[in-house]
Design an enzyme around this catalytic site. Structure first.
Site, PDB file in Angstrom:
ATOM      1  N   GLU A 153      72.174   3.254  92.754  1.00 29.27           N
ATOM      2  CA  GLU A 153      71.871   2.356  94.197  1.00 29.27           C
ATOM      3  C   GLU A 153      73.261   2.109  95.104  1.00 29.27           C
ATOM      4  OE1 GLU A 153      69.773   3.147  96.396  1.00 29.27           O
ATOM      5  OE2 GLU A 153      68.079   2.782  95.211  1.00 29.27           O
ATOM      6  N   ASP A 212      72.044  10.660 100.874  1.00 30.07           N
ATOM      7  CA  ASP A 212      70.606  11.083 101.387  1.00 30.07           C
ATOM      8  C   ASP A 212      70.320  12.601 102.029  1.00 30.07           C
ATOM      9  OD1 ASP A 212      70.144   8.609 101.005  1.00 30.07           O
ATOM     10  OD2 ASP A 212      70.223   7.439 102.880  1.00 30.07           O
TER      11      ASP A 212
HETATM   12  C1  GLA Z   1      70.811   4.679 102.494  1.00 26.63           C
HETATM   13  C2  GLA Z   1      72.146   4.913 102.906  1.00 26.63           C
HETATM   14  C3  GLA Z   1      72.616   5.721 101.385  1.00 26.63           C
HETATM   15  C4  GLA Z   1      72.863   4.936  99.813  1.00 26.63           C
HETATM   16  C5  GLA Z   1      71.563   3.988  99.872  1.00 26.63           C
HETATM   17  C6  GLA Z   1      71.464   2.768  98.520  1.00 26.63           C
HETATM   18  O1  GLA Z   1      69.809   4.810 102.235  1.00 26.63           O
HETATM   19  O2  GLA Z   1      72.159   5.691 103.171  1.00 26.63           O
HETATM   20  O3  GLA Z   1      73.918   6.301 101.692  1.00 26.63           O
HETATM   21  O4  GLA Z   1      73.931   3.772  99.945  1.00 26.63           O
HETATM   22  O5  GLA Z   1      71.488   3.913 100.397  1.00 26.63           O
HETATM   23  O6  GLA Z   1      71.845   3.660  97.465  1.00 26.63           O
END
Ligand code: GLA
Length: 484
Positions: free
Chosen positions: A70, A213
């Site tokens: 994360e 993501d």
């Molecule tokens: C969001 C962001 C990702 C990532 C997560 C945390 O989803 O879009 O790029 O940083 O938070 O892991």
């Protein structure tokens, strides 16, 4: 793009064909296939009413959960997510002008339209259509689809990804819109290149995020979790153990990326880049991201501590401290690190920039990701679960992205027999993921309903906030899946 071959009658037939039903069995839970079939058909008829055309294409983009890793992606450190059965589906047709018209299946979300141009002005911050604009603007800006040649589209969407919950409903919309915009303009792109481009493109909305993501949504695989490495983007997939499942439990705290949550998220990204800059300065090496560091920096907790101790102080840094340590003026500091998308300067946090804590989280999380995919491939589920729990603790104490409700939910989950549980996604609210034995699924659900939703939150409709997810395939336009 010309007239589309398939009309509604063809699609209805197709949806019921053994080929599509088999595909649905793969990407959705078996028990949901009937409802999903209906869902697609309802979207078809609503699209026809709304757009006036019965020739169209369906498209799908899954949400994702992150098992571990994360707030590592924007540091170019790896992540270990999976695309899931909760998704956004869309139906679209090309237009022969330069308008983009979008509507949600649920009329209260309203409709949006905008004109294609070299610089597409955003809607107000937080508006859902900004994610569509982000994809379109990104593809135009990076010259994949030159602005002057581009045609627009009609698109209607239906989402089953809970919004503002850490399951990437926004990036799913970005990816889905990009696939649509590419298709109506007869362009194709390699999925990895597209994921990279869309990670940059999503910054249109103001987040200084990484690429997890978009990559998980495009490159997900049914039945598998995908380990993603960045710069360059590479993936390797690992089957989830067949007797375990991932249960998602929503804390019921929504964390929409409005200014406040966006600032909290972006602050972590800024702090991590500042930590990398401090390390680079100290070592006189070209390190832009924490992910540029060698494995000797994160191989174990002691190494992390020893390496950081010599370079970063544990207290917060004021802007003045940073300017002195990095030998830059305040103006240079602001321009390079502490800015917002709208050009305003990022405010100095009261307790200062917490570089040591953030770097500690990222490096230890990197180590956990490396250990966890190994644990999964060796069937070491207890170890995998322990790493998930440790990840939550680090997210809570060092990256400070948890909240009271998430912590309570994770604490209850750990006491109730989950192999591992933790918050998932950006944090500050949203969902938790619980790794549990399939055979214990019912009793575990009942346990969470009783202890978290009923006793702690004092709500009776916890059922809708608690659902198992299945690792699913990445985003695609349907015709690509079933080309005869
Ligand atoms: C969001 C962001 C990702 C990532 C997560 C945390 O989803 O879009 O790029 O940083 O938070 O892991």
């Amino acid at each position: 793009m010309g007239e589309l071959k398939m009309d509604v009658q063809n699609w209805i037939k197709k949806i019921h064909s053994p080929q599509v039903q088999e595909w649905m069995n793969k990407v959705y839970r078996e028990a949901d296939v009937k409802d999903q079939t209906l869902r697609y058909k309802e979207l078809f008829s609503r699209f026809i009413q709304w757009s006036g055309t019965s020739h169209f294409l369906p498209v799908r983009a899954p949400g994702r959960i992150n098992l571990i890793g994360e707030h590592t992606d924007y540091n170019h450190c790896p992540v270990f997510p999976m695309a899931v059965n909760r998704d956004i589906i869309g139906v679209f047709s090309p237009r022969n002008d330069r308008q983009v018209r979008v509507a949600d299946f649920i009329p209260s979300f309203g409709e949006r339209d905008f004109h294609l141009s070299r610089q597409i002005p955003p809607h107000r911050s937080g508006d859902w259509a900004n994610y569509i604009k982000a994809a379109v603007q990104g593809l135009i800006e990076e010259a994949v689809i030159p602005s002057e040649e581009a045609v627009g589209f009609n698109l209607m969407i239906h989402s089953q990804i809970p919004p503002a919950a850490g399951m990437s409903s926004s990036s799913a919309l970005v990816v889905l819109s990009a696939l649509v915009f590419l298709r109506v303009n007869n362009r194709t792109m390699d999925k990895k290149d597209l994921a990279d481009l869309l990670a940059r493109a999503e910054r249109y909305t103001g987040t200084q995020g990484g690429g997890m993501d978009q990559a998980a949504i495009l490159l997900g695989e049914a039945g598998k979790a995908v380990k993603i490495d960045f710069a360059p983007l590479t993936t390797s997939s690992f089957p989830l153990l067949s007797d375990y499942e991932v249960l998602v439990a929503h804390s019921s705290v929504e964390a929409p990326k409005t200014r406040e949550v966006m600032d909290m998220y972006n602050r972590r990204s800024i702090e991590c880049r500042l930590a990398a800059a401090m390390i680079a300065k100290n070592l006189s090496e070209d390190i832009r991201y924490l992910g540029d560091l060698p494995s000797s920096w994160y191989c174990n907790d002691e190494a992390i501590r020893e390496n950081l101790d010599g370079i970063l102080k544990t207290e917060g840094y004021s802007k003045e401290d940073l300017c002195n340590s990095l030998s830059v003026t305040e103006d240079q500091l602001n321009k390079q690190w502490c800015y917002r998308k709208d050009g305003s300067i990022f405010p100095e946090p009261e307790e200062g920039y917490l570089l040591y804590r953030r770097a500690s989280h990222v490096l230890s999380e990197w180590k956990r990701v490396e250990e966890s995919h190994k644990a999964l491939s060796e069937n070491k589920i207890a170890l995998f679960g322990r790493l998930m729990n440790e990840s939550h603790t680090s997210c809570r104490d060092n990256h400070q992205i948890s909240c009271r409700e998430l912590d309570r939910l994770v604490m209850i989950g750990s006491g109730g027999g989950a192999a591992g549980c933790r918050l998932t996604g950006a944090g500050f609210g949203g969902c938790t993921v619980h790794l549990i034995k399939k055979k214990d699924s019912d009793s575990y659900r009942k346990y969470l309903l009783e202890h978290y939703y009923k006793n702690y939150l004092k709500i009776t409709d916890g059922d809708s906030l608690l659902f198992p997810v299945k690792p699913s395939d990445g985003a695609a336009i349907m015709e690509e899946l079933f080309n005869e």
